[in-house]
Motif scaffolding. Structure first.
Motif, short mmCIF file in Angstrom:
data_model
loop_
_atom_site.label_atom_id
_atom_site.label_comp_id
_atom_site.label_asym_id
_atom_site.label_seq_id
_atom_site.Cartn_x
_atom_site.Cartn_y
_atom_site.Cartn_z
N THR A 171 27.58 -5.73 -74.68
CA THR A 171 26.94 -4.95 -75.57
C THR A 171 26.16 -4.71 -75.47
O THR A 171 25.36 -5.60 -75.63
CB THR A 171 27.76 -6.00 -76.70
N LEU A 172 25.29 -3.43 -75.38
CA LEU A 172 24.46 -3.16 -76.15
C LEU A 172 23.97 -3.11 -77.05
O LEU A 172 24.03 -2.09 -77.46
CB LEU A 172 23.32 -2.01 -74.89
N ALA A 173 22.96 -4.28 -77.39
CA ALA A 173 23.22 -4.52 -79.33
C ALA A 173 21.71 -3.57 -79.24
O ALA A 173 21.25 -3.87 -80.75
CB ALA A 173 23.53 -5.25 -79.54
N GLY A 174 20.78 -3.41 -78.88
CA GLY A 174 19.93 -2.89 -79.41
C GLY A 174 18.74 -1.67 -78.82
O GLY A 174 19.70 -1.57 -77.54
N GLU A 175 18.02 -1.04 -79.34
CA GLU A 175 17.50 0.22 -78.57
C GLU A 175 17.04 -0.37 -77.63
O GLU A 175 16.27 -1.14 -77.43
CB GLU A 175 16.89 0.88 -79.41
N GLY A 176 16.96 1.01 -76.71
CA GLY A 176 15.71 0.34 -75.58
C GLY A 176 16.25 -0.37 -74.47
O GLY A 176 15.24 -0.48 -73.56
N THR A 177 17.58 -1.33 -74.41
CA THR A 177 17.91 -1.89 -73.48
C THR A 177 18.09 -1.19 -72.14
O THR A 177 18.63 0.21 -71.87
CB THR A 177 19.61 -2.64 -74.37
N LYS A 178 17.73 -1.42 -71.48
CA LYS A 178 18.40 -2.08 -69.28
C LYS A 178 19.32 -2.79 -68.95
O LYS A 178 19.21 -3.35 -68.94
CB LYS A 178 17.26 -1.60 -68.57
#
Length: 440
Positions: A278-285
């Motif tokens: 889960t990409l749970a934060g903004e701007g994650t790669k």
């Protein structure tokens, strides 16, 4: 009617295994309640089967039919055999943490090489310590997936690793799972928490000791990657030729963080690796890659679900499979883009190389897009070695075997080269080359 009877018999058998093991499982009070609830989730469906969409290609009810009794604690002789196997898979400069037959083995581990900013505890210690008992619900968290629920109910030991905010772990941490038993099952669970701005390289290796056979391993790792942190997680599974390995990863990634994920399966009878990210934060790669190296009658399933929950995140997946003899490789990749996840950029490609007429590949890429203003791509291909390229290399002095090996290495390199750490990239490359040489 026959299917219902099979399910009921299997359920009773697993209930007996759980009841017999309860006295050996760490934790009391609330921990026992958590385990009981997890086992109830498992009991609703039993072993995963083909009528479950995510398990349609890997029907454990048909492939293994039952869960074996829990492995006993390793004795001195088992630890001696395990030590030999650990040396064979040791990653260069890595701090080794060893689990033998599902039990943490501090005498085979290197606990002094991490410094004060990294805390390592055994799962057993955490679950049995009343001061840390509040973590039990988090460490033994479960989902609707029956394999993960069974793991939560039966986990005998594992590792709980925390990295302080802003700390970069200098040496890779290698978690080595060694199986020494015959016709037994093991259940391990690890929990990893990276603080804000922290960095770590984690390698998880699965290996059999001499004379180990017919075992079943069920492993799970829960990882929380803090904001602005970075994690490189590599899994290499090399089980015994008649063993079963089921591994699950549940990973939540914070804002402006980076996750590099790589998995390789290269031996065993039945293997399933499933990752839920889960990409749970903004701007994650996210870079999620993997390789299945299949021969004989190995059935290897890699299933990756990437959930874009926040905007401005990027994910890229490259999966490669090389299948020989009567092997079967399965890849299921699903990208979910939530309504809030605007400006998502996601790519998923899977390619398979079939080296025999009996080899089988099932590729299933999926996109579930619930937001506007996103860029998502996926593709799947499979085929044999290009005879023209083989002829080209042979015309320049290579033997047919060497030409084929060179092309296979280049094919695998498309995924392996995504590993950012040079040392770990070399480690994975060496494991892949060992598999290739064994088949010559």
């Amino acid at each position: 009617m026959k299917q219902v009877l099979v399910k009921a018999d299997a359920g009773r058998a697993m209930g007996n295994v759980f009841a017999a093991a309860r006295g050996r499982l760490p934790g009391a009070g609330p921990v026992l309640q958590i385990r009981a609830r997890a086992f109830e989730v498992y009991e609703r469906t039993g072993l995963p089967h083909r009528r479950m969409e995510d398990w349609k290609y890997t029907d454990l009810r048909a492939l293994i039919s039952e869960v074996l009794p829990l492995a006993p604690r390793p004795d001195a002789e088992a630890l001696v055999r395990a030590k030999v196997s650990v040396k064979q898979v040791a990653a260069d400069q890595a701090v080794k943490l060893v689990l033998v037959d599902g039990i943490f083995a501090p005498e085979l581990s290197d606990l002094g090489g991490l410094g004060n900013e990294v805390v390592v505890r055994s799962l057993r210690e955490v679950l049995e310590n009343s001061a840390t008992g509040a973590m039990a619900g988090l460490v033994l968290s479960t989902t609707s997936d029956s394999a993960i629920s069974l793991n939560a109910a039966m986990a005998t030991d594992g590792l709980v690793i925390t990295v302080a905010d802003g700390h970069a772990v200098e040496r890779p941490i290698q978690i080595v799972h060694v199986a020494t038993g015959l016709s037994v099952s093991t259940f391990t669970r690890c929990y990893l928490q990276l603080g804000k701005g922290a960095h770590a390289d984690i390698v998880e290796s699965f290996v059999p000791a001499e004379r180990a056979s017919g075992y079943q391993a069920n492993d799970a790792i829960i990882a929380l990657v803090g904001d602005e942190a970075s994690l490189s997680y590599i899994r290499v599974a090399a089980a015994a030729s008649d063993a079963v390995n089921i591994s699950s990863a549940i990973i939540a990634v914070g804002a402006r963080a980076k996750l590099d994920l790589f998995s390789m399966t290269c031996s065993g009878s039945i293997s399933r690796y499933q990752g839920f990210i889960t990409l749970a934060g903004e701007g994650t790669k996210l870079s999620a890659n993997g390789v299945n190296l299949i021969r004989d009658k190995l059935h290897a399933d890699t299933t990756i679900v990437v959930d874009h929950a926040m905007p401005h995140c990027t994910s890229g997946e490259k999966f490669r499979a090389v299948v020989d003899d009567c092997g079967r490789s399965v890849f299921q990749g699903r990208i979910i883009v939530r309504p809030a996840a605007r400006k998502t950029d996601a790519t998923l490609t899977t390619r398979a190389l079939l080296l025999s007429d009996q080899a089988e590949v099932d590729n299933k890429p999926e996109l579930e897009i619930l937001a506007d203003d996103v860029t998502c791509r996926h593709g799947a291909t499979s085929g044999a070695l290009d005879d023209t390229l083989v002829f080209y290399l042979r015309a320049r002095g290579l033997s047919e075997k060497d030409a084929q090996m060179l092309l296979i290495k280049a094919f695998l390199g498309e995924s392996i080269e995504e590993i950012t750490s040079e040392n770990l990239r070399d480690f994975v490359t060496a494991q892949a080359e060992h598999w290739l040489q064994a088949g010559r």
